[in-house]
Structure formats: structure tokens, C-alpha cells
Scaffold this motif. Structure first.
Motif, PDB file in Angstrom:
ATOM      1  N   ILE A  51       0.985  -1.207  -0.139  1.00  0.00           N
ATOM      2  CA  ILE A  51       0.005  -0.058   0.088  1.00  0.00           C
ATOM      3  C   ILE A  51       0.820   1.053  -0.197  1.00  0.00           C
ATOM      4  O   ILE A  51       1.849   1.114   0.607  1.00  0.00           O
ATOM      5  CB  ILE A  51      -0.981  -0.118   1.097  1.00  0.00           C
ATOM      6  N   GLY A  52       0.465   2.341  -0.951  1.00  0.00           N
ATOM      7  CA  GLY A  52       1.500   3.447  -0.810  1.00  0.00           C
ATOM      8  C   GLY A  52       1.168   4.221   0.334  1.00  0.00           C
ATOM      9  O   GLY A  52       0.165   4.158   1.273  1.00  0.00           O
ATOM     10  N   SER A  53       1.797   5.280   0.491  1.00  0.00           N
ATOM     11  CA  SER A  53       1.915   6.116   1.612  1.00  0.00           C
ATOM     12  C   SER A  53       0.634   6.947   2.008  1.00  0.00           C
ATOM     13  O   SER A  53       0.218   7.037   3.266  1.00  0.00           O
ATOM     14  CB  SER A  53       3.192   7.089   1.546  1.00  0.00           C
ATOM     15  N   ARG A  54      -0.162   7.109   0.822  1.00  0.00           N
ATOM     16  CA  ARG A  54      -1.255   7.927   0.948  1.00  0.00           C
ATOM     17  C   ARG A  54      -2.394   7.183   1.161  1.00  0.00           C
ATOM     18  O   ARG A  54      -3.566   7.469   1.256  1.00  0.00           O
ATOM     19  CB  ARG A  54      -1.487   8.994  -0.080  1.00  0.00           C
ATOM     20  N   GLY A  55      -2.261   5.730   0.760  1.00  0.00           N
ATOM     21  CA  GLY A  55      -3.364   4.923   1.101  1.00  0.00           C
ATOM     22  C   GLY A  55      -4.265   4.635  -0.230  1.00  0.00           C
ATOM     23  O   GLY A  55      -5.126   3.848  -0.149  1.00  0.00           O
ATOM     24  N   THR A  56      -3.893   5.299  -1.297  1.00  0.00           N
ATOM     25  CA  THR A  56      -4.429   5.170  -2.470  1.00  0.00           C
ATOM     26  C   THR A  56      -4.188   4.253  -3.771  1.00  0.00           C
ATOM     27  O   THR A  56      -4.974   4.048  -4.523  1.00  0.00           O
ATOM     28  CB  THR A  56      -4.577   6.738  -3.107  1.00  0.00           C
ATOM     29  N   ILE A  57      -3.045   3.708  -3.434  1.00  0.00           N
ATOM     30  CA  ILE A  57      -2.590   2.831  -4.358  1.00  0.00           C
ATOM     31  C   ILE A  57      -2.250   1.308  -3.428  1.00  0.00           C
ATOM     32  O   ILE A  57      -1.499   1.489  -2.363  1.00  0.00           O
ATOM     33  CB  ILE A  57      -1.325   3.225  -5.031  1.00  0.00           C
ATOM     34  N   THR A  58      -2.781   0.451  -4.204  1.00  0.00           N
ATOM     35  CA  THR A  58      -2.575  -0.931  -3.372  1.00  0.00           C
ATOM     36  C   THR A  58      -2.269  -1.771  -4.535  1.00  0.00           C
ATOM     37  O   THR A  58      -2.687  -1.866  -5.708  1.00  0.00           O
ATOM     38  CB  THR A  58      -3.617  -1.389  -2.559  1.00  0.00           C
ATOM     39  N   ASN A  59      -1.633  -2.874  -4.048  1.00  0.00           N
ATOM     40  CA  ASN A  59      -1.237  -4.194  -5.145  1.00  0.00           C
ATOM     41  C   ASN A  59      -1.362  -5.228  -4.598  1.00  0.00           C
ATOM     42  O   ASN A  59      -1.038  -5.493  -3.178  1.00  0.00           O
ATOM     43  CB  ASN A  59       0.297  -3.973  -5.645  1.00  0.00           C
ATOM     44  N   TYR A  60      -1.713  -6.464  -5.231  1.00  0.00           N
ATOM     45  CA  TYR A  60      -1.821  -7.691  -4.397  1.00  0.00           C
ATOM     46  C   TYR A  60      -1.397  -8.829  -5.417  1.00  0.00           C
ATOM     47  O   TYR A  60      -1.250  -8.526  -6.736  1.00  0.00           O
ATOM     48  CB  TYR A  60      -3.598  -8.027  -4.309  1.00  0.00           C
ATOM     49  N   ALA A  61      -0.870  -9.753  -4.799  1.00  0.00           N
ATOM     50  CA  ALA A  61      -0.452 -11.007  -5.579  1.00  0.00           C
ATOM     51  C   ALA A  61      -1.918 -11.604  -6.042  1.00  0.00           C
ATOM     52  O   ALA A  61      -2.805 -11.673  -5.506  1.00  0.00           O
ATOM     53  CB  ALA A  61       0.546 -11.994  -4.722  1.00  0.00           C
ATOM     54  N   ASP A  62      -1.461 -12.333  -7.166  1.00  0.00           N
ATOM     55  CA  ASP A  62      -2.910 -12.967  -7.739  1.00  0.00           C
ATOM     56  C   ASP A  62      -3.039 -13.968  -6.954  1.00  0.00           C
ATOM     57  O   ASP A  62      -4.512 -14.377  -6.883  1.00  0.00           O
ATOM     58  CB  ASP A  62      -2.130 -13.613  -9.263  1.00  0.00           C
ATOM     59  N   SER A  63      -2.561 -14.656  -6.195  1.00  0.00           N
ATOM     60  CA  SER A  63      -3.053 -15.654  -5.225  1.00  0.00           C
ATOM     61  C   SER A  63      -3.926 -15.083  -4.151  1.00  0.00           C
ATOM     62  O   SER A  63      -4.551 -16.061  -3.601  1.00  0.00           O
ATOM     63  CB  SER A  63      -1.808 -16.535  -4.799  1.00  0.00           C
ATOM     64  N   VAL A  64      -3.787 -13.834  -3.753  1.00  0.00           N
ATOM     65  CA  VAL A  64      -4.595 -13.416  -2.652  1.00  0.00           C
ATOM     66  C   VAL A  64      -5.672 -12.393  -3.227  1.00  0.00           C
ATOM     67  O   VAL A  64      -6.316 -11.874  -2.494  1.00  0.00           O
ATOM     68  CB  VAL A  64      -3.660 -12.858  -1.804  1.00  0.00           C
ATOM     69  N   LYS A  65      -5.752 -12.079  -4.652  1.00  0.00           N
ATOM     70  CA  LYS A  65      -6.608 -11.177  -5.064  1.00  0.00           C
ATOM     71  C   LYS A  65      -8.116 -11.639  -4.534  1.00  0.00           C
ATOM     72  O   LYS A  65      -8.597 -12.779  -4.842  1.00  0.00           O
ATOM     73  CB  LYS A  65      -6.384 -10.785  -6.482  1.00  0.00           C
ATOM     74  N   GLY A  66      -8.896 -10.673  -4.190  1.00  0.00           N
ATOM     75  CA  GLY A  66     -10.148 -10.833  -3.761  1.00  0.00           C
ATOM     76  C   GLY A  66     -10.508 -11.626  -2.604  1.00  0.00           C
ATOM     77  O   GLY A  66     -11.604 -11.796  -2.156  1.00  0.00           O
ATOM     78  N   ARG A  67      -9.189 -11.906  -2.024  1.00  0.00           N
ATOM     79  CA  ARG A  67      -9.396 -12.641  -0.428  1.00  0.00           C
ATOM     80  C   ARG A  67      -8.915 -11.909   0.542  1.00  0.00           C
ATOM     81  O   ARG A  67      -9.284 -11.648   1.856  1.00  0.00           O
ATOM     82  CB  ARG A  67      -9.165 -13.924  -0.511  1.00  0.00           C
ATOM     83  N   PHE A  68      -7.756 -11.110   0.414  1.00  0.00           N
ATOM     84  CA  PHE A  68      -6.925 -10.021   1.252  1.00  0.00           C
ATOM     85  C   PHE A  68      -7.451  -8.811   0.953  1.00  0.00           C
ATOM     86  O   PHE A  68      -7.369  -8.356  -0.138  1.00  0.00           O
ATOM     87  CB  PHE A  68      -5.474 -10.460   0.884  1.00  0.00           C
ATOM     88  N   THR A  69      -7.361  -8.040   1.992  1.00  0.00           N
ATOM     89  CA  THR A  69      -7.534  -6.630   1.826  1.00  0.00           C
ATOM     90  C   THR A  69      -6.584  -5.678   2.508  1.00  0.00           C
ATOM     91  O   THR A  69      -6.504  -5.908   3.942  1.00  0.00           O
ATOM     92  CB  THR A  69      -8.989  -5.981   2.102  1.00  0.00           C
ATOM     93  N   ILE A  70      -5.738  -4.928   2.027  1.00  0.00           N
ATOM     94  CA  ILE A  70      -4.730  -4.090   2.865  1.00  0.00           C
ATOM     95  C   ILE A  70      -5.388  -2.744   3.255  1.00  0.00           C
ATOM     96  O   ILE A  70      -6.063  -2.290   2.131  1.00  0.00           O
ATOM     97  CB  ILE A  70      -3.355  -3.986   2.064  1.00  0.00           C
ATOM     98  N   SER A  71      -4.873  -2.015   4.369  1.00  0.00           N
ATOM     99  CA  SER A  71      -5.417  -0.956   4.782  1.00  0.00           C
ATOM    100  C   SER A  71      -4.375  -0.184   5.497  1.00  0.00           C
ATOM    101  O   SER A  71      -3.359  -1.037   5.964  1.00  0.00           O
ATOM    102  CB  SER A  71      -6.658  -0.659   5.355  1.00  0.00           C
ATOM    103  N   ARG A  72      -4.421   0.969   5.940  1.00  0.00           N
ATOM    104  CA  ARG A  72      -3.520   1.721   6.597  1.00  0.00           C
ATOM    105  C   ARG A  72      -4.289   2.840   7.380  1.00  0.00           C
ATOM    106  O   ARG A  72      -5.267   3.540   6.943  1.00  0.00           O
ATOM    107  CB  ARG A  72      -2.301   2.195   5.847  1.00  0.00           C
ATOM    108  N   ASP A  73      -3.713   3.114   8.645  1.00  0.00           N
ATOM    109  CA  ASP A  73      -4.078   4.196   9.344  1.00  0.00           C
ATOM    110  C   ASP A  73      -3.067   4.886   9.772  1.00  0.00           C
ATOM    111  O   ASP A  73      -2.186   4.668  10.937  1.00  0.00           O
ATOM    112  CB  ASP A  73      -4.871   3.698  10.636  1.00  0.00           C
TER     113      ASP A  73
END
Length: 124
Positions: A51-73
Motif C-alpha cells: 500500500i502506498g503512503s497515502r493509501g490510494t494505491i494498493t497491489n496484490y499477488a494474484d494468489s490473494v486477490k479478492g481474499r485479502f485487503t490491505i489498509s492503513r491508518d
């Protein structure tokens, strides 16, 4: 001193959920991209999500897409990885890592600050 501490790992049944946390100290989190990586027994470390510093850009490995969610506070200096529909192949030690870069993230970046990891075991 920059420090990352992971927590939230444990034993969960297939199909279950866990939320991992990565708590930062000693630096301003909002100037850093954060990545989650994992290493299963006998396998190489692989990137899971970032996840990028502002939280607006995220990327996922294909193996976890749709199952994992990254977020930041950034106010709480914590990054989260919500893991749903867990599978036995998700079993690994999960690490978070930081790289000082504004806005962007990629799992291919050379993250240079790492936590000690938290163990996730998915088994019935």
C-alpha cells in the motif's frame, strides 16, 4: 529507531479469517510504502500486498486477490492485512516491510526495513 512489529497471526481453519497488524514506531509512517510478504516452510519469500503512503494505491499477488485487503491508518501508525477465505496454502510467516517513498507501491521494490514476522497457520 525505525521499528515494525507484526501481530494477529494464529491458527485458523480453512475458510476462516484473520487480520494482521503492522505497527510502526520511530518514524513517520505517512512517508512510507508498506508491503506484506510471506514465507512458507521450504519456500522462498513472496510478496502478498502493498500500500502506498497515502493509501490510494494498493497491489496484490494474484494468489490473494479478492481474499485479502490491505489498509492503513497513518494516525495510528498501523497497516492492516485482512485475510478472508484462508486456504492451507496461505500458511506462512507473514512480514511487513517499509520503504520510504511517497504515493507509490510495488511488491518488487527493495523494502529496507522489516519486522520480525507473525505466524499464520491454516489447518483443520
Amino acid at each position: 529507531q525505525l521499528q515494525l512489529v507484526e501481530s494477529g497471526g494464529g491458527l485458523v481453519q480453512p475458510g476462516g479469517s484473520l487480520r494482521l497488524s503492522c505497527a510502526a514506531s520511530g518514524f513517520t509512517l505517512d512517508a512510507y510504502a508498506i508491503g506484506w510478504f510471506r514465507q512458507a516452510p521450504g519456500k522462498e519469500r513472496e510478496g502478498v500486498s502493498c500500500i502506498g503512503s497515502r493509501g490510494t494505491i494498493t497491489n496484490y499477488a494474484d494468489s490473494v486477490k479478492g481474499r485479502f485487503t490491505i489498509s492503513r491508518d497513518n494516525a495510528k501508525k498501523t497497516v492492516y492485512l485482512q485475510m478472508n477465505s484462508l486456504k492451507p496454502e496461505d500458511t506462512a510467516i507473514y512480514y511487513c516491510a517499509a520503504l520510504r517513498i511517497i504515493g507509490l507501491c510495488a511488491l518488487s521494490y527493495r523494502y529496507d526495513n522489516w519486522g520480525q514476522g507473525t505466524r499464520v497457520t491454516v489447518s483443520s
